[in-house]
Design a protein around this motif. Structure first.
Motif, PDB file in Angstrom:
ATOM      1  N   TRP A 323      52.873 -10.948  63.567  1.00  0.00           N
ATOM      2  CA  TRP A 323      53.036 -12.279  62.970  1.00  0.00           C
ATOM      3  C   TRP A 323      52.155 -13.328  63.661  1.00  0.00           C
ATOM      4  O   TRP A 323      52.296 -14.505  63.394  1.00  0.00           O
ATOM      5  CB  TRP A 323      54.493 -12.705  63.021  1.00  0.00           C
ATOM      6  N   THR A 324      51.271 -12.888  64.544  1.00  0.00           N
ATOM      7  CA  THR A 324      50.304 -13.824  65.114  1.00  0.00           C
ATOM      8  C   THR A 324      49.243 -14.110  64.057  1.00  0.00           C
ATOM      9  O   THR A 324      48.962 -13.259  63.207  1.00  0.00           O
ATOM     10  CB  THR A 324      49.633 -13.236  66.363  1.00  0.00           C
ATOM     11  N   LYS A 325      48.647 -15.280  64.124  1.00  0.00           N
ATOM     12  CA  LYS A 325      47.658 -15.651  63.103  1.00  0.00           C
ATOM     13  C   LYS A 325      46.457 -14.713  63.120  1.00  0.00           C
ATOM     14  O   LYS A 325      45.852 -14.442  62.084  1.00  0.00           O
ATOM     15  CB  LYS A 325      47.208 -17.100  63.308  1.00  0.00           C
ATOM     16  N   LEU A 352      59.275  -5.539  74.091  1.00  0.00           N
ATOM     17  CA  LEU A 352      58.106  -6.123  74.744  1.00  0.00           C
ATOM     18  C   LEU A 352      57.064  -6.515  73.708  1.00  0.00           C
ATOM     19  O   LEU A 352      56.429  -7.571  73.811  1.00  0.00           O
ATOM     20  CB  LEU A 352      57.515  -5.126  75.739  1.00  0.00           C
ATOM     21  N   PHE A 353      56.915  -5.698  72.688  1.00  0.00           N
ATOM     22  CA  PHE A 353      55.992  -6.007  71.592  1.00  0.00           C
ATOM     23  C   PHE A 353      56.410  -7.295  70.891  1.00  0.00           C
ATOM     24  O   PHE A 353      55.572  -8.163  70.592  1.00  0.00           O
ATOM     25  CB  PHE A 353      55.983  -4.833  70.611  1.00  0.00           C
ATOM     26  N   ALA A 354      57.717  -7.453  70.663  1.00  0.00           N
ATOM     27  CA  ALA A 354      58.209  -8.667  70.008  1.00  0.00           C
ATOM     28  C   ALA A 354      58.067  -9.885  70.914  1.00  0.00           C
ATOM     29  O   ALA A 354      57.633 -10.958  70.479  1.00  0.00           O
ATOM     30  CB  ALA A 354      59.666  -8.482  69.598  1.00  0.00           C
ATOM     31  N   LEU A 355      58.418  -9.719  72.188  1.00  0.00           N
ATOM     32  CA  LEU A 355      58.345 -10.846  73.122  1.00  0.00           C
ATOM     33  C   LEU A 355      56.914 -11.309  73.347  1.00  0.00           C
ATOM     34  O   LEU A 355      56.653 -12.510  73.482  1.00  0.00           O
ATOM     35  CB  LEU A 355      58.974 -10.452  74.461  1.00  0.00           C
ATOM     36  N   ALA A 356      55.977 -10.368  73.390  1.00  0.00           N
ATOM     37  CA  ALA A 356      54.570 -10.728  73.567  1.00  0.00           C
ATOM     38  C   ALA A 356      54.076 -11.544  72.378  1.00  0.00           C
ATOM     39  O   ALA A 356      53.339 -12.520  72.538  1.00  0.00           O
ATOM     40  CB  ALA A 356      53.725  -9.469  73.739  1.00  0.00           C
ATOM     41  N   GLN A 357      54.508 -11.162  71.177  1.00  0.00           N
ATOM     42  CA  GLN A 357      54.137 -11.961  69.994  1.00  0.00           C
ATOM     43  C   GLN A 357      54.756 -13.350  70.073  1.00  0.00           C
ATOM     44  O   GLN A 357      54.108 -14.345  69.734  1.00  0.00           O
ATOM     45  CB  GLN A 357      54.602 -11.256  68.729  1.00  0.00           C
ATOM     46  N   GLY A 358      56.025 -13.401  70.511  1.00  0.00           N
ATOM     47  CA  GLY A 358      56.668 -14.703  70.639  1.00  0.00           C
ATOM     48  C   GLY A 358      55.920 -15.609  71.594  1.00  0.00           C
ATOM     49  O   GLY A 358      55.727 -16.797  71.329  1.00  0.00           O
ATOM     50  N   ARG A 359      55.467 -15.044  72.722  1.00  0.00           N
ATOM     51  CA  ARG A 359      54.700 -15.839  73.689  1.00  0.00           C
ATOM     52  C   ARG A 359      53.353 -16.270  73.093  1.00  0.00           C
ATOM     53  O   ARG A 359      52.926 -17.417  73.288  1.00  0.00           O
ATOM     54  CB  ARG A 359      54.479 -15.006  74.955  1.00  0.00           C
ATOM     55  N   ALA A 360      52.699 -15.367  72.365  1.00  0.00           N
ATOM     56  CA  ALA A 360      51.399 -15.694  71.761  1.00  0.00           C
ATOM     57  C   ALA A 360      51.536 -16.818  70.736  1.00  0.00           C
ATOM     58  O   ALA A 360      50.675 -17.693  70.633  1.00  0.00           O
ATOM     59  CB  ALA A 360      50.788 -14.453  71.115  1.00  0.00           C
ATOM     60  N   ARG A 362      54.090 -19.070  70.691  1.00  0.00           N
ATOM     61  CA  ARG A 362      54.572 -20.268  71.359  1.00  0.00           C
ATOM     62  C   ARG A 362      53.452 -20.997  72.101  1.00  0.00           C
ATOM     63  O   ARG A 362      53.429 -22.221  72.170  1.00  0.00           O
ATOM     64  CB  ARG A 362      55.693 -19.886  72.328  1.00  0.00           C
ATOM     65  N   THR A 363      52.517 -20.235  72.680  1.00  0.00           N
ATOM     66  CA  THR A 363      51.425 -20.836  73.452  1.00  0.00           C
ATOM     67  C   THR A 363      50.185 -21.093  72.610  1.00  0.00           C
ATOM     68  O   THR A 363      49.177 -21.561  73.128  1.00  0.00           O
ATOM     69  CB  THR A 363      51.045 -19.921  74.626  1.00  0.00           C
ATOM     70  N   GLU A 364      50.281 -20.728  71.303  1.00  0.00           N
ATOM     71  CA  GLU A 364      49.171 -20.906  70.366  1.00  0.00           C
ATOM     72  C   GLU A 364      47.964 -20.049  70.719  1.00  0.00           C
ATOM     73  O   GLU A 364      46.844 -20.322  70.280  1.00  0.00           O
ATOM     74  CB  GLU A 364      48.773 -22.389  70.256  1.00  0.00           C
ATOM     75  N   LEU A 365      48.181 -19.000  71.522  1.00  0.00           N
ATOM     76  CA  LEU A 365      47.110 -18.025  71.761  1.00  0.00           C
ATOM     77  C   LEU A 365      46.827 -17.249  70.484  1.00  0.00           C
ATOM     78  O   LEU A 365      45.682 -16.950  70.158  1.00  0.00           O
ATOM     79  CB  LEU A 365      47.519 -17.065  72.886  1.00  0.00           C
TER      80      LEU A 365
END
Length: 552
Positions: A323-325, A352-360, A362-365
Motif C-alpha cells: 500500500w506504499t505509493k 514485520l512486512f505490515a509494520l514496515a509499510q506503516g512506517r514507510a 507514516r514517514t512519507e518514504l
C-alpha cells in the motif's frame, strides 16, 4: 469450502448444515452418516487452494490518502498462505476426525449401549463402564511449536473446511463436528469442564452449564457428563489449545488433565488434538504419549521455518500486498533481511512486512528497503528481540530461555498508531485550508495595497514589487500593517524631494482615513479600488492607467 448446501436455523439462532450424504469410497467409512455427511476428502491440490486466504486488495488503493492505506494494512493480519506443514496438518486432522467416528455409528447397537452405560453411571454415581466388546477407534494428535509460528491460525483454517454443526433426521441428532477449547490460565480440569459446557450451550442452545457446570459439582461428575454429552451430540474432535497452561496447575492438576484426555480417547472414544508452545513438551512426554502410542497420527513439532522453498512461497505470496505509493520489487536482499529479522517465525515475518509499510507511509518514504525493514524490526519489535537473538545464535541453551516467542497483535499496534496518523492527516488538511484562504485573500491585499500606494503618488511598479515581497515575508498581515510596511520600504529605497516628503507627511496622516474607506468597501462587498474611486481618492484617468500597470 462448504459449498452451497442447505442450512437450518436452530432455535437459539445459530445456523447448522442440513445433512447431505456422500457415499464413501472407503469400505471402513461406508454407511456411517457422521462420516458421509462430512465434506469430501481433499487432495493436496484442493487442500492448498481451500486453505489459502487472500487479502482484499486493489492496486488503485496505493493512491489513497495515508490514513486510508493504514486501515488497509490491517488486512495483512488475515493473510494465510499454506505450506507443507499446513497441508500435513490438514491431512492428519481429516484422518483423525473420520477414524474417530468409525466406532461411533449412531445407527449401530453399540452407540445405544454406550449412551445407556453413561446414563447408568450417572444414576448410580459410579465410573462409566463401557461394554468390553465396544472398541474405541479414536486417536489423538499433538502440535507444539514456538508462539507466533502459526499453530492456532493453521488449525482454525483447517477447521474452516468443515461445518461445525450438521443436522441429521435419521437418526435425529445434531452432530458437533468439532469443539475447540482453550486451556485456562490456571490450568485446572474444572475450568476446562466448565468451558466445555458453556461452548456446547452457545452452539446448540442447551443448558448444560446451568445443570452441570456449577462449581459445587465434583470434577468426577463433570467428566462423566462431558462423556455423555460428547457421545449424545456426536462430537468428532475436541481441540484443546494453550495446553502449556497446565504447568501452572497445582495438586497434580496437569496429571489429572492428561488422564482426562486419555479417558476421552481410550474409553469415551472422542478424538483429541492438543496444541501448545514448546513449554508443553514436558507435559506431553509423560504418560499421555505412552497411552496413545498406537494412534498412527504422531506428534507435530513446528519450529521456525528454514530459508528455502516454503519461506520463498510465503514471502512471494504476501509481497504483492503493498500500500506504499511506490511499489518495491522483491529482491533476494529483502528476502534475506526479513528472514534475518524474523528468524523464520512466520507471525513476526508477516507483521514485520505490515509494520514496515506503516512506517514507510507514516514517514512519507513510500517504499520498502532492507534498511527500513531492519530499523522497524529493532524499534517496533523490541519485546521479541531477545528471543530472535537466541534463535539467531542457534544455541539450544539460549533458545530454551525463550521457548515461547511472544506473538504480536498487529491490529492493536496499527490501531495505536492510527491517532497519530489521523492527526497528521488533520494537520495537513488544516494547512491546505489555510493555504487556500491565504491564496484567496492575497490578491485583494495586493490590489488594495498597490492601489492605496498609487493614490499616495508611489510608482505602481515599484509598489507592486515591494508588496509582493512583503506578502511572502509577513505572516497574515492586516491591510494597515502591509501598507505601513510598504511605505517604510519605499521611503527607505527612494530619496524623496521635499514636495514628495510633504505629500507623504500628509498621506501618512490620512492612512487611517484610507483604511476606514477600504474597510467600508469590504462591508459593502466592494473592492478597494472601487470604493476609493467612489470616494474620490482615485481620479478616473489615473484609474485606467493604474490598472494597466498592475496587470503588466
Amino acid at each position: 469450502m462448504l459449498g452451497e448446501n442447505e442450512m437450518v436455523v436452530l432455535p437459539n439462532g445459530n445456523v447448522a448444515l442440513k445433512a447431505h450424504y456422500h457415499p464413501s469410497e472407503i469400505k471402513l467409512y461406508e454407511d456411517n452418516p457422521l462420516i458421509e455427511a462430512l465434506p469430501p476428502i481433499l487432495s493436496v491440490e484442493d487442500a492448498f487452494e481451500q486453505l489459502t486466504h487472500s487479502v482484499e486488495y486493489n492496486e488503485s488503493e496505493r493512491e489513497l490518502s495515508s490514513h486510508y492505506r493504514y486501515h488497509a494494512l490491517m488486512g495483512i493480519a488475515r493473510f494465510f498462505q499454506p505450506v507443507r506443514d499446513h497441508l500435513d496438518l490438514q491431512d492428519r486432522f481429516s484422518r483423525l476426525l473420520r477414524q474417530g467416528y468409525v466406532g461411533r455409528n449412531p445407527r449401530s447397537k453399540s452407540h445405544i449401549e454406550v449412551l445407556n452405560a453413561f446414563h447408568k453411571a450417572i444414576r448410580e454415581d459410579e465410573k462409566v463402564k463401557i461394554p468390553p466388546d465396544i472398541r474405541s477407534t479414536a486417536s489423538s494428535i499433538t502440535l507444539v511449536g514456538f508462539s507466533g509460528i502459526g499453530k492456532t491460525t493453521a488449525i482454525e483454517r483447517v477447521l474452516s473446511l468443515y461445518p461445525q454443526l450438521i443436522v441429521h433426521t435419521d437418526p435425529n441428532v445434531i452432530q458437533v463436528v468439532y469443539l475447540k477449547l482453550n486451556c485456562s490460565y490456571d490450568g485446572t480440569l474444572k475450568s476446562l469442564c466448565m468451558d466445555f459446557f458453556v461452548k456446547i450451550d452457545n452452539l446448540i442452545g442447551t443448558t448444560y452449564y446451568e445443570k452441570y457446570g456449577n462449581r459445587n459439582n465434583s470434577i468426577a461428575s463433570m467428566v462423566t457428563r462431558i462423556g455423555q454429552i460428547a457421545r449424545l451430540h456426536c462430537i468428532g474432535a475436541l481441540i484443546i489449545d494453550e495446553i502449556q497452561h497446565m504447568q501452572t496447575s497445582k495438586d497434580n492438576g496437569s496429571e489429572k488433565m492428561m488422564n482426562f484426555f486419555v479417558s476421552l480417547v481410550n474409553e469415551i472414544g472422542i478424538s483429541v488434538m492438543m496444541i501448545g508452545t514448546m513449554k508443553a513438551r514436558a507435559i506431553l512426554q509423560k504418560d499421555f504419549r505412552q497411552a496413545r502410542r498406537g494412534s498412527g497420527h504422531g506428534d507435530m513439532v513446528w519450529e521456525q521455518m528454514k530459508r528455502g522453498e516454503d519461506w520463498d512461497i510465503l514471502i512471494e505470496s504476501i509481497w504483492e500486498y503493498q500500500w506504499t505509493k511506490n511499489y518495491t520489487e522483491l529482491t533476494e536482499e529483502i528476502k534475506d533481511t526479513i528472514y534475518e529479522e524474523s528468524q523464520g517465525i512466520t507471525d513476526i515475518a508477516v507483521k514485520l512486512f505490515a509494520l514496515a509499510q506503516g512506517r514507510a507511509i507514516r514517514t512519507e518514504l513510500e517504499r520498502l528497503t532492507p534498511k527500513l525493514i531492519s530499523t522497524v524490526a529493532k524499534e517496533e519489535l523490541r519485546l521479541v528481540q531477545p528471543m530472535i537473538n537466541a534463535l539467531r545464535s542457534g544455541m539450544i541453551s539460549n533458545i530454551e530461555k525463550y521457548e515461547d516467542i511472544i506473538p504480536m497483535d498487529i491490529e492493536s499496534y496499527l490501531n495505536n498508531k492510527m491517532p497519530e496518523l489521523d492527526m497528521r492527516a488533520k494537520i495537513q488538511a488544516k494547512k491546505e485550508e489555510l493555504a487556500q484562504k491565504r491564496n484567496a485573500l492575497t490578491p485583494s491585499l495586493l490590489q488594495s495595497a498597490v492601489v492605496s500606494l498609487g493614490s499616495l503618488n508611489y510608482d505602481l511598479k515599484k509598489a507592486e514589487k515591494v508588496v509582493i515581497t512583503l506578502l511572502k515575508e509577513l505572516t497574515d498581515p492586516s491591510p494597515k500593517e502591509l501598507l505601513m510596511q510598504a511605505i517604510e520600504v519605499l521611503d527607505h529605497k527612494e530619496s524623496m524631494n521635499s514636495n514628495r516628503y510633504s505629500v507623504m507627511k500628509a498621506s501618512k496622516e490620512n492612512i487611517n482615513e484610507l483604511q476606514k474607506v477600504i474597510e467600508e468597501g469590504k462591508n459593502l462587498k466592494i473592492s478597494a479600488y472601487e470604493i476609493l474611486k467612489q470616494k474620490g481618492f482615485i481620479p478616473s484617468p489615473l484609474v485606467e492607467f493604474s490598472l494597466q500597470e498592475v496587470r503588466s
